[in-house]
Design an enzyme around this catalytic site. Sequence first.
Site, PDB file in Angstrom:
ATOM      1  N   ASP A   1       9.275  -0.391   0.835  1.00 57.37           N
ATOM      2  CA  ASP A   1       8.918   0.966   0.383  1.00 57.37           C
ATOM      3  C   ASP A   1       9.661   1.320  -0.904  1.00 57.37           C
ATOM      4  OD1 ASP A   1       7.118   1.543   2.373  1.00 57.37           O
ATOM      5  OD2 ASP A   1       8.559   2.604   3.653  1.00 57.37           O
TER       6      ASP A   1
ATOM      7  N   GLU B   1       3.702  -4.557  -0.574  1.00 54.84           N
ATOM      8  CA  GLU B   1       3.377  -5.898  -0.059  1.00 54.84           C
ATOM      9  C   GLU B   1       4.024  -6.986  -0.913  1.00 54.84           C
ATOM     10  OE1 GLU B   1       2.316  -6.066   2.831  1.00 54.84           O
ATOM     11  OE2 GLU B   1       1.587  -4.009   3.012  1.00 54.84           O
TER      12      GLU B   1
HETATM   13 ZN   LIG Z   1       5.146  -3.612   5.132  1.00 56.85          ZN
END
Ligand SMILES: [Zn+2]
Length: 682
Positions: A586, A518
Amino acid sequence: MPIRTLSVVIILGAVTSLVAQTPVPSAAPKPIPSFDLNAIDKSIDPCVDFYKHACGNWMKNNPVPPDKARWGRFDELYDNNVYILRELLVQAQAPGQHSATEKLVGDFYTSCMDEATLESKGTAPLKPQLAQVDNIKTRADLIKQVAYMHRNGMPALFAFYSQPDMHDSLQTIAYLDQGGLTLPDRDYYIKDDAKSVETRQKYREHVQKMFELAGDKPDVVAAEATTVLAIEANLAQASMDRTERRDPKNRDHKMTLTEIAAAAPNFDLASYLASNGSPKFSNLNVGNPQFFKQVNEHLNTVTLADWKTYLRWKTINANAQVLTKAFFDEDFAFNGKYLYGQQQPEPRWKRCVKATDQNLGMALGQLYVDKTFGPEGKERTLKMVKAIEKAMQQDISELTWMSDTTKKQAYEKLNAIVNNIGYPDEWRDYSSVTITTDDYAGNVESASAFEVKRQYNKIDKPTDRKDWTMTPPTVNAYYRPPMNDINFPAGILQPPFYATSMDDAVNYGAIGVVIGHELTHGFDDQGRKFDAQGNFRDWWTPEDGKQFEERAGCIDKEYSNFVAVKDAQGEVKLKGKLTLGENTADNGGLKLAYMALSEILKNASAQSVDGYTPQQRFFLAYGQVWCQNVTDQEARKRAVTDPHSPGQWRVNGAVQNSATFQQVFGCKQGQPMVSANACRVW
Ligand SMILES: [Zn+2]
């Protein structure tokens, strides 16, 4: 964007025999282990296919249940939450004293479970709405009906909503945008491959059947369905595609109402705004002006009768989930089964729990939080967030390709990020929503209208940064560029993402990577274009911007080669540009969480658990968060619509780029989990 949630959720289905009075089915499934040795397939070399190594046995033992389209550890956890929510709802239904919040959600749930009443009403809840469409005599009436539908949460023709001003995020303003489609994406209307042609044919048949259920004569429904498809194909042609929409500059069009009204006079926007229930406003952004210009023509050339058929369809479709079993069944046959590959609908009680979460989620969420999430949950998570923010600070400072000028701005943005954990500080006031035990359609309408009004009322006011866009039981997390905040609902702050019983290696591999993910969103292809205040502003030197684009281009190219699905109808690859932000997040999240963990492990003796070093357990915990199985149909839909890569590539894509991973597992050059051209942005 406000939506009539029930009309758009993927979990659709037919009525089962369960009613409110039926005894509650067996207890919730077992808790999910954070780190699952039984999930691992040791016969697969982690350096050959890490995802299969971490998840192989889990995948063998957890096929997609017949009432799901995808089954992964996120879904498993949400399913557990659904059992907890059901318990709360059953308690709220029971006779005795209840708080206003309990009564609200309990009554809503009762109305949803009462199938006998739904059957006895038949199409009665739909009739007044369809009569309104039938009464349209002029194009002015048509626009007023669209306004009525929007006010009640039924999508049609275009979209109107509130969002922070892209150039002054402290103010929330009005947005006009493309909209009006029913299938999941514009591609479904435009592409000419065999699968797309077949899907449109199935959709046509579905629209016909729904018109028949609503009472239209069998000899007219074929022509009606043709009309709906033609109109929606026009809207699709005028729509910008998802990848283009990722770039904020393509959605950044401040216009006055006079300007857009002059460019698209047939929309009669003055009349629309006078009847849609929104306040008067001074600032407006038009997401896709071209859409309005193009559809403006169709508003004239398509006959009024055909537009009425389209609105009739949008009305029926929006109500498909709140009517009789026959509507449910047909809706499930097309959406659940054909489009997403679900074999059977979920039991009614699960659909009703989810409907309560979708319609009154902040009331149900309050009960959920009281039961499951103490103040110490916030504390623990905040500590991890701080550690990972510190890692990002260090990561930025060590970047060789970024100038000090841009780094200074990046630190400023990082330090300005607001952390929201668990649930909102203030609970939503639902006292204006009317809920009764015997009118499910009316309840959904009242809850939808309330939510639309709540969103409209933000227009021309200071931005409400405290408002959450996900409900507390949701198993997910999000970053909002205009708010520059990261948000973690209580639903995700439990195993397999976080457990007090697990060591740091596992917690950092699971929820730690989610936190890092995030945070990285603030600096991905989209997030980097917004500054510390959440304004759309270029804070990069041109050279640093170029360096970023080059590195992001590497990720785009890498993921564009990954296969999303391969079935009888052919192979579909991931869209590298659509998934770029998520893939960047990621890769960044994995790196940042590992850095934070290393800081903790520095002073600890590295003890192996279950034969794995803490470093290996970190990566395995990450891999196992993404264990999943998915139907081919669902995988196909997601390849077109979902900015997230499937679990396999979220794991293997990221570890292939990670020298640390390769070192921890002793992987060698030339092995599949060692990329020859490793990509790295953050
Ligand atoms: Zn995301």
